[in-house]
Design a protein around this motif. Structure first.
Motif, PDB file in Angstrom:
ATOM      1  N   ILE A 188       0.876  -1.026   0.003  1.00  0.00           N
ATOM      2  CA  ILE A 188       0.075   0.084  -0.237  1.00  0.00           C
ATOM      3  C   ILE A 188       0.879   1.233  -0.120  1.00  0.00           C
ATOM      4  N   THR A 189       1.760   1.244   0.878  1.00  0.00           N
ATOM      5  CA  THR A 189       2.918   2.471   0.805  1.00  0.00           C
ATOM      6  C   THR A 189       3.704   2.612  -0.438  1.00  0.00           C
ATOM      7  N   ALA A 190       3.853   1.509  -1.092  1.00  0.00           N
ATOM      8  CA  ALA A 190       4.497   1.715  -2.399  1.00  0.00           C
ATOM      9  C   ALA A 190       3.543   2.011  -3.324  1.00  0.00           C
ATOM     10  N   ALA A 191       2.293   1.521  -3.512  1.00  0.00           N
ATOM     11  CA  ALA A 191       1.313   2.148  -4.462  1.00  0.00           C
ATOM     12  C   ALA A 191       1.202   3.477  -4.198  1.00  0.00           C
ATOM     13  N   SER A 192       1.052   3.897  -2.987  1.00  0.00           N
ATOM     14  CA  SER A 192       0.802   5.393  -2.755  1.00  0.00           C
ATOM     15  C   SER A 192       2.238   6.045  -3.245  1.00  0.00           C
ATOM     16  N   ALA A 193       3.237   5.846  -3.031  1.00  0.00           N
ATOM     17  CA  ALA A 193       4.370   6.452  -3.736  1.00  0.00           C
ATOM     18  C   ALA A 193       4.204   6.374  -5.187  1.00  0.00           C
ATOM     19  N   ASP A 194       4.160   5.484  -5.727  1.00  0.00           N
ATOM     20  CA  ASP A 194       3.751   5.341  -7.288  1.00  0.00           C
ATOM     21  C   ASP A 194       2.616   6.280  -7.668  1.00  0.00           C
ATOM     22  N   PHE A 195       1.782   6.380  -6.778  1.00  0.00           N
ATOM     23  CA  PHE A 195       0.611   7.483  -7.215  1.00  0.00           C
ATOM     24  C   PHE A 195       1.141   8.776  -7.248  1.00  0.00           C
ATOM     25  N   GLY A 196       1.907   9.241  -6.112  1.00  0.00           N
ATOM     26  CA  GLY A 196       2.490  10.480  -6.213  1.00  0.00           C
ATOM     27  C   GLY A 196       3.635  10.819  -7.368  1.00  0.00           C
ATOM     28  N   ILE A 197       4.240   9.828  -7.623  1.00  0.00           N
ATOM     29  CA  ILE A 197       5.263   9.938  -8.442  1.00  0.00           C
ATOM     30  C   ILE A 197       4.544   9.841  -9.937  1.00  0.00           C
ATOM     31  N   ALA A 198       3.622   9.142 -10.240  1.00  0.00           N
ATOM     32  CA  ALA A 198       3.158   9.099 -11.478  1.00  0.00           C
ATOM     33  C   ALA A 198       2.206  10.507 -11.659  1.00  0.00           C
ATOM     34  N   PHE A 199       1.650  10.979 -10.705  1.00  0.00           N
ATOM     35  CA  PHE A 199       0.970  12.447 -10.679  1.00  0.00           C
ATOM     36  C   PHE A 199       1.858  13.588 -10.864  1.00  0.00           C
ATOM     37  N   LEU A 200       3.166  13.525 -10.334  1.00  0.00           N
ATOM     38  CA  LEU A 200       3.981  14.498 -10.691  1.00  0.00           C
ATOM     39  C   LEU A 200       4.588  14.493 -11.989  1.00  0.00           C
ATOM     40  N   VAL A 201       5.081  13.131 -12.166  1.00  0.00           N
ATOM     41  CA  VAL A 201       5.601  13.050 -13.755  1.00  0.00           C
ATOM     42  C   VAL A 201       4.767  13.378 -14.868  1.00  0.00           C
ATOM     43  N   VAL A 202       3.468  13.013 -14.674  1.00  0.00           N
ATOM     44  CA  VAL A 202       2.561  13.236 -15.893  1.00  0.00           C
ATOM     45  C   VAL A 202       2.036  14.853 -15.812  1.00  0.00           C
ATOM     46  N   TRP A 203       1.918  15.393 -14.575  1.00  0.00           N
ATOM     47  CA  TRP A 203       1.355  16.851 -14.422  1.00  0.00           C
ATOM     48  C   TRP A 203       2.853  17.674 -15.039  1.00  0.00           C
ATOM     49  N   LEU A 204       3.930  17.482 -14.334  1.00  0.00           N
ATOM     50  CA  LEU A 204       5.288  18.507 -14.680  1.00  0.00           C
ATOM     51  C   LEU A 204       5.599  18.183 -16.254  1.00  0.00           C
ATOM     52  N   MET A 205       5.720  16.790 -16.655  1.00  0.00           N
ATOM     53  CA  MET A 205       6.043  16.637 -18.163  1.00  0.00           C
ATOM     54  C   MET A 205       4.684  17.125 -19.092  1.00  0.00           C
ATOM     55  N   GLY A 206       3.519  16.994 -18.658  1.00  0.00           N
ATOM     56  CA  GLY A 206       2.495  17.443 -19.421  1.00  0.00           C
ATOM     57  C   GLY A 206       2.403  19.098 -19.612  1.00  0.00           C
ATOM     58  N   MET A 207       2.828  19.730 -19.031  1.00  0.00           N
ATOM     59  CA  MET A 207       2.855  21.199 -19.060  1.00  0.00           C
ATOM     60  C   MET A 207       3.529  21.609 -20.368  1.00  0.00           C
ATOM     61  N   PRO A 208       4.858  21.198 -20.643  1.00  0.00           N
ATOM     62  CA  PRO A 208       5.348  21.764 -21.959  1.00  0.00           C
ATOM     63  C   PRO A 208       4.653  20.995 -22.997  1.00  0.00           C
ATOM     64  N   LEU A 209       4.244  19.585 -22.751  1.00  0.00           N
ATOM     65  CA  LEU A 209       3.954  18.786 -24.035  1.00  0.00           C
ATOM     66  C   LEU A 209       2.573  18.949 -24.145  1.00  0.00           C
ATOM     67  N   SER A 210       1.518  19.557 -23.337  1.00  0.00           N
ATOM     68  CA  SER A 210       0.300  19.626 -23.703  1.00  0.00           C
ATOM     69  C   SER A 210      -0.402  20.483 -24.940  1.00  0.00           C
ATOM     70  N   MET A 211       0.331  21.486 -25.203  1.00  0.00           N
ATOM     71  CA  MET A 211      -0.013  22.212 -26.349  1.00  0.00           C
ATOM     72  C   MET A 211      -1.482  22.582 -26.183  1.00  0.00           C
ATOM     73  N   GLY A 212      -1.725  23.846 -25.198  1.00  0.00           N
ATOM     74  CA  GLY A 212      -2.868  24.354 -24.793  1.00  0.00           C
ATOM     75  C   GLY A 212      -4.047  23.767 -24.022  1.00  0.00           C
TER      76      GLY A 212
ATOM     77  N   SER B  42      -4.914   9.587 -14.368  1.00  0.00           N
ATOM     78  CA  SER B  42      -3.447   8.569 -14.774  1.00  0.00           C
ATOM     79  C   SER B  42      -2.948   8.087 -13.516  1.00  0.00           C
ATOM     80  N   ALA B  43      -2.811   8.897 -12.531  1.00  0.00           N
ATOM     81  CA  ALA B  43      -2.069   8.236 -11.286  1.00  0.00           C
ATOM     82  C   ALA B  43      -2.997   7.418 -10.636  1.00  0.00           C
ATOM     83  N   ILE B  44      -4.290   7.582 -10.535  1.00  0.00           N
ATOM     84  CA  ILE B  44      -5.075   6.861  -9.775  1.00  0.00           C
ATOM     85  C   ILE B  44      -5.257   5.252 -10.476  1.00  0.00           C
TER      86      ILE B  44
END
Length: 127
Positions: A59-83, A96-98
């Motif tokens: 559960i702790t590892a899946a929660s950590a993966d949730f946080g990592i997935a949210f941050l990676v998608v959100w931060l990488m998505g900013m320059p890639l999202s195009m509008g 995505s993170a859930i």
């Protein structure tokens, strides 16, 4: 060899999830989804799967993966999202993170059965 197989399973799971949500739902290109999958796979495998999972629990590892997935998608998505607005991008990252965290929970069971990353996986805790 087992780590390569595990990374391949994780990569296939992640690219399918991200493409269904980001590619089809939010019109990210396949290249953008592939790039996010590679970065997310590397970061979450080493931190969530090989560091957090052996030391704590699934559960702790899946929660950590949730946080990592949210941050990676959100931060990488900013320059890639195009509008895409910030709110829609955060929503895409959240969904995505859930789903990735749920998939990671089951992936961790596979890792524990294969004993990848440590031998403490199935031992009872004595604290």
């Amino acid at each position: 060899m087992e780590h390569i197989k595990a990374l391949a399973i994780k990569g296939i799971m992640t690219i399918i999830i991200l493409y269904l949500i980001l590619g089809l739902g939010f019109r990210f290109t396949f290249g953008d989804v592939l790039l996010m999958t590679i970065v997310l796979g590397a970061v979450s495998y080493f931190t969530g799967d090989l560091y957090v999972l052996p030391r704590w629990n699934n559960i702790t590892a899946a929660s950590a993966d949730f946080g990592i997935a949210f941050l990676v998608v959100w931060l990488m998505g900013m320059p890639l999202s195009m509008g895409i607005s910030g709110g829609r991008l955060a929503f895409a990252a959240l969904i995505s993170a859930i789903i990735i965290a749920v998939g990671e929970y089951f992936f961790h069971i596979y890792l524990m059965r294969k004993d990848l990353g440590g031998s403490r996986f199935l031992e009872p805790r004595s604290e």
